[in-house]
Write a protein that holds these residues in place. Structure first.
Motif, PDB file in Angstrom:
ATOM      1  N   ARG A 133       1.023  -1.142   0.010  1.00  0.00           N
ATOM      2  CA  ARG A 133      -0.089   0.101  -0.065  1.00  0.00           C
ATOM      3  C   ARG A 133       0.865   1.231  -0.172  1.00  0.00           C
ATOM      4  NH1 ARG A 133      -5.496   0.046   3.596  1.00  0.00           N
ATOM      5  NH2 ARG A 133      -5.747  -1.545   2.040  1.00  0.00           N
ATOM      6  N   LEU A 134       2.106   1.181   0.489  1.00  0.00           N
ATOM      7  CA  LEU A 134       3.048   2.391   0.752  1.00  0.00           C
ATOM      8  C   LEU A 134       3.303   2.581  -0.691  1.00  0.00           C
ATOM      9  CD1 LEU A 134       4.827   4.478   2.070  1.00  0.00           C
ATOM     10  CD2 LEU A 134       6.480   2.725   2.419  1.00  0.00           C
ATOM     11  N   ALA A 135       3.625   1.555  -1.339  1.00  0.00           N
ATOM     12  CA  ALA A 135       4.222   1.628  -2.852  1.00  0.00           C
ATOM     13  C   ALA A 135       3.216   2.256  -3.731  1.00  0.00           C
ATOM     14  CB  ALA A 135       4.456   0.396  -3.073  1.00  0.00           C
ATOM     15  N   GLU A 136       2.009   2.104  -3.566  1.00  0.00           N
ATOM     16  CA  GLU A 136       0.898   2.484  -4.403  1.00  0.00           C
ATOM     17  C   GLU A 136       0.753   3.906  -4.101  1.00  0.00           C
ATOM     18  OE1 GLU A 136      -2.472  -0.041  -3.257  1.00  0.00           O
ATOM     19  OE2 GLU A 136      -1.597  -1.756  -4.452  1.00  0.00           O
ATOM     20  N   ARG A 137       1.038   4.079  -2.629  1.00  0.00           N
ATOM     21  CA  ARG A 137       0.601   5.815  -2.422  1.00  0.00           C
ATOM     22  C   ARG A 137       1.562   6.596  -3.131  1.00  0.00           C
ATOM     23  NH1 ARG A 137      -1.176   4.765   4.001  1.00  0.00           N
ATOM     24  NH2 ARG A 137      -3.541   4.247   3.456  1.00  0.00           N
ATOM     25  N   VAL A 138       2.962   6.211  -3.024  1.00  0.00           N
ATOM     26  CA  VAL A 138       3.830   7.160  -3.524  1.00  0.00           C
ATOM     27  C   VAL A 138       3.879   7.449  -4.870  1.00  0.00           C
ATOM     28  CG1 VAL A 138       5.386   6.764  -1.449  1.00  0.00           C
ATOM     29  CG2 VAL A 138       5.686   5.328  -3.749  1.00  0.00           C
ATOM     30  N   PHE A 139       3.255   6.431  -5.618  1.00  0.00           N
ATOM     31  CA  PHE A 139       2.711   6.880  -7.120  1.00  0.00           C
ATOM     32  C   PHE A 139       1.759   7.377  -7.526  1.00  0.00           C
ATOM     33  CE2 PHE A 139       6.465   3.539  -7.024  1.00  0.00           C
ATOM     34  CZ  PHE A 139       7.382   4.254  -7.740  1.00  0.00           C
ATOM     35  N   ALA A 140       0.601   7.450  -6.713  1.00  0.00           N
ATOM     36  CA  ALA A 140      -0.599   7.504  -7.003  1.00  0.00           C
ATOM     37  C   ALA A 140      -1.071   9.016  -7.877  1.00  0.00           C
ATOM     38  CB  ALA A 140      -1.597   7.553  -5.729  1.00  0.00           C
ATOM     39  N   HIS A 141      -0.169  10.010  -7.306  1.00  0.00           N
ATOM     40  CA  HIS A 141      -0.385  11.207  -8.011  1.00  0.00           C
ATOM     41  C   HIS A 141       0.143  11.350  -9.487  1.00  0.00           C
ATOM     42  CE1 HIS A 141       3.636  11.136  -6.597  1.00  0.00           C
ATOM     43  NE2 HIS A 141       3.979  12.132  -7.615  1.00  0.00           N
ATOM     44  N   LEU A 142       0.625  10.543  -9.886  1.00  0.00           N
ATOM     45  CA  LEU A 142       1.234  10.347 -11.404  1.00  0.00           C
ATOM     46  C   LEU A 142       0.041  10.752 -12.212  1.00  0.00           C
ATOM     47  CD1 LEU A 142       4.047   8.087 -11.099  1.00  0.00           C
ATOM     48  CD2 LEU A 142       4.172  10.326 -10.891  1.00  0.00           C
ATOM     49  N   ALA A 143       0.521  11.093 -13.524  1.00  0.00           N
ATOM     50  CA  ALA A 143      -0.487  11.296 -14.549  1.00  0.00           C
ATOM     51  C   ALA A 143      -1.206   9.947 -15.024  1.00  0.00           C
ATOM     52  CB  ALA A 143      -0.042  12.001 -15.767  1.00  0.00           C
ATOM     53  N   GLU A 144      -2.356  10.020 -15.197  1.00  0.00           N
ATOM     54  CA  GLU A 144      -3.248   8.511 -15.413  1.00  0.00           C
ATOM     55  C   GLU A 144      -3.157   8.519 -16.977  1.00  0.00           C
ATOM     56  OE1 GLU A 144      -5.308   5.307 -14.149  1.00  0.00           O
ATOM     57  OE2 GLU A 144      -4.643   7.110 -12.894  1.00  0.00           O
ATOM     58  N   PRO A 145      -2.603   7.031 -17.292  1.00  0.00           N
ATOM     59  CA  PRO A 145      -2.551   6.991 -18.815  1.00  0.00           C
ATOM     60  C   PRO A 145      -3.614   6.890 -19.627  1.00  0.00           C
ATOM     61  CG  PRO A 145      -0.878   5.445 -17.404  1.00  0.00           C
ATOM     62  CD  PRO A 145      -2.085   6.209 -16.572  1.00  0.00           C
ATOM     63  N   ASP A 146      -3.621   6.851 -20.614  1.00  0.00           N
ATOM     64  CA  ASP A 146      -5.068   6.904 -21.481  1.00  0.00           C
ATOM     65  C   ASP A 146      -5.092   5.695 -21.981  1.00  0.00           C
ATOM     66  OD1 ASP A 146      -6.168   9.569 -22.017  1.00  0.00           O
ATOM     67  OD2 ASP A 146      -4.027  10.083 -22.096  1.00  0.00           O
ATOM     68  N   LEU A 147      -3.788   4.915 -22.222  1.00  0.00           N
ATOM     69  CA  LEU A 147      -3.928   3.572 -22.817  1.00  0.00           C
ATOM     70  C   LEU A 147      -2.384   2.753 -22.374  1.00  0.00           C
ATOM     71  CD1 LEU A 147      -5.162   1.309 -24.616  1.00  0.00           C
ATOM     72  CD2 LEU A 147      -3.747   2.272 -26.411  1.00  0.00           C
ATOM     73  N   VAL A 148      -2.766   1.789 -21.534  1.00  0.00           N
ATOM     74  CA  VAL A 148      -1.626   0.927 -21.206  1.00  0.00           C
ATOM     75  C   VAL A 148      -1.643  -0.496 -21.804  1.00  0.00           C
ATOM     76  CG1 VAL A 148      -0.560  -0.268 -18.931  1.00  0.00           C
ATOM     77  CG2 VAL A 148      -2.010   1.811 -18.770  1.00  0.00           C
ATOM     78  N   PHE A 149      -0.511  -0.764 -22.365  1.00  0.00           N
ATOM     79  CA  PHE A 149      -0.261  -1.863 -22.987  1.00  0.00           C
ATOM     80  C   PHE A 149       0.528  -2.892 -22.164  1.00  0.00           C
ATOM     81  CE2 PHE A 149      -0.331   0.900 -26.927  1.00  0.00           C
ATOM     82  CZ  PHE A 149      -1.392   0.138 -27.552  1.00  0.00           C
ATOM     83  N   PHE A 150      -0.107  -4.056 -22.029  1.00  0.00           N
ATOM     84  CA  PHE A 150       0.444  -4.984 -21.074  1.00  0.00           C
ATOM     85  C   PHE A 150       0.972  -6.221 -22.088  1.00  0.00           C
ATOM     86  CE2 PHE A 150      -0.203  -9.060 -18.389  1.00  0.00           C
ATOM     87  CZ  PHE A 150       1.102  -8.952 -17.825  1.00  0.00           C
ATOM     88  N   LEU A 151       2.094  -6.247 -22.124  1.00  0.00           N
ATOM     89  CA  LEU A 151       2.914  -7.377 -22.879  1.00  0.00           C
ATOM     90  C   LEU A 151       3.154  -8.501 -22.225  1.00  0.00           C
ATOM     91  CD1 LEU A 151       3.249  -4.584 -24.279  1.00  0.00           C
ATOM     92  CD2 LEU A 151       5.451  -5.558 -25.157  1.00  0.00           C
ATOM     93  N   ASN A 152       2.550  -9.630 -22.245  1.00  0.00           N
ATOM     94  CA  ASN A 152       2.365 -10.748 -21.316  1.00  0.00           C
ATOM     95  C   ASN A 152       3.212 -11.980 -22.265  1.00  0.00           C
ATOM     96  OD1 ASN A 152       1.435 -12.475 -19.508  1.00  0.00           O
ATOM     97  ND2 ASN A 152       0.033 -13.388 -21.003  1.00  0.00           N
ATOM     98  N   ILE A 153       4.287 -12.358 -21.469  1.00  0.00           N
ATOM     99  CA  ILE A 153       5.233 -13.369 -22.095  1.00  0.00           C
ATOM    100  C   ILE A 153       5.930 -14.256 -20.796  1.00  0.00           C
ATOM    101  CG2 ILE A 153       7.069 -11.747 -22.162  1.00  0.00           C
ATOM    102  CD1 ILE A 153       7.904 -13.258 -24.556  1.00  0.00           C
ATOM    103  N   ASP A 154       5.930 -15.347 -20.778  1.00  0.00           N
ATOM    104  CA  ASP A 154       6.518 -15.904 -19.724  1.00  0.00           C
ATOM    105  C   ASP A 154       8.067 -15.691 -19.590  1.00  0.00           C
ATOM    106  OD1 ASP A 154       8.260 -18.298 -20.749  1.00  0.00           O
ATOM    107  OD2 ASP A 154       6.535 -18.563 -21.683  1.00  0.00           O
TER     108      ASP A 154
END
Length: 229
Positions: A133-154
């Motif tokens: 939760r601490l990690a989430e909070r310290v980045f919570a103020h950053l600009a919200e992306p309009d599109l996030v690509f998640f590249l899934n690969i093992d």
């Protein structure tokens, strides 16, 4: 009598990438940025060493912070500990967001962000030293992306693509291929969990060549953000 009016440009779009080490994020980010530019869009590519801002003093300060965070001795990194690096990374992302990304978006320039913070959140989620939760909070103020690509690969296929890895990419758990695979798979599971409750665009890139990944991503850029490339 003459009147003058100023028009405010439409804000730019923020496009980011999530995935394990070796998934192809930087390759895809570079190609999409080039495609946007070639198509006539105003766009910048922002990576973990992007420090260029108009004010020379701020640019110098940003560069010094970047050097502390990313261009440091590996032994120093381990001695400082997880809490320090979380806050150091949060400082870097805060200034890059404030001085580079948000001004570009406000000017109507699209930002292709290669080094988004989501992977850091995933790494801290599997760290017993720092509350997630601490990690989430310290980045919570950053600009919200309009599109996030998640590249899934093992992780095993990602390693075959990379060929080599750093101690950080193995979670400082060892220097064998299995150490890398074990740690990366753990982090990837956290990313997949994030993807399950986020509006990320999931791309299964295993078995696809770079052209196929680019074509799929470019089509989604057009469909979701109306940015033709």
């Amino acid at each position: 009598m003459t009147t003058s009016s100023t028009t405010t440009p439409n804000p730019g779009r923020l496009i980011t990438f999530v995935g394990g080490d070796g998934a192809g994020k930087s390759t895809l980010a570079t190609r999409l940025h080039q495609a946007l530019t070639d198509a006539g869009h105003e766009a910048i590519l922002v990576g973990k060493h992007t420090t260029g801002v108009p004010d020379p003093e701020l640019a110098a300060y940003l560069d010094r912070l970047n050097e502390l965070v990313y261009r440091r001795d590996a032994r120093v990194a381990q001695v400082c500990g997880d809490h320090y690096w979380l806050l150091a990374l949060a400082s870097w992302y805060t200034l890059q967001d404030r001085l580079v990304i948000r001004p570009a978006l406000a000017a109507g320039t699209h930002v292709v962000l290669d080094n988004a913070h989501h992977k850091i959140l995933a790494r801290y989620a599997v760290s017993p030293e720092v509350p997630a939760r601490l990690a989430e909070r310290v980045f919570a103020h950053l600009a919200e992306p309009d599109l996030v690509f998640f590249l899934n690969i093992d992780a095993r296929e990602a390693l075959a693509r990379k060929g080599s890895f750093t101690s950080l990419e193995a979670g400082h758990a060892g220097n064998t291929d299995e150490d890398f695979i074990r740690y990366q798979d753990t982090v990837l599971n956290q990313m997949r969990e994030q993807a399950s409750y986020s509006d990320w665009l999931w791309l299964d890139v295993a078995g696809l060549d770079r052209d196929e990944v680019f074509k799929t991503a470019a089509d989604e850029l057009t469909d979701r953000l109306n940015l033709t490339v």
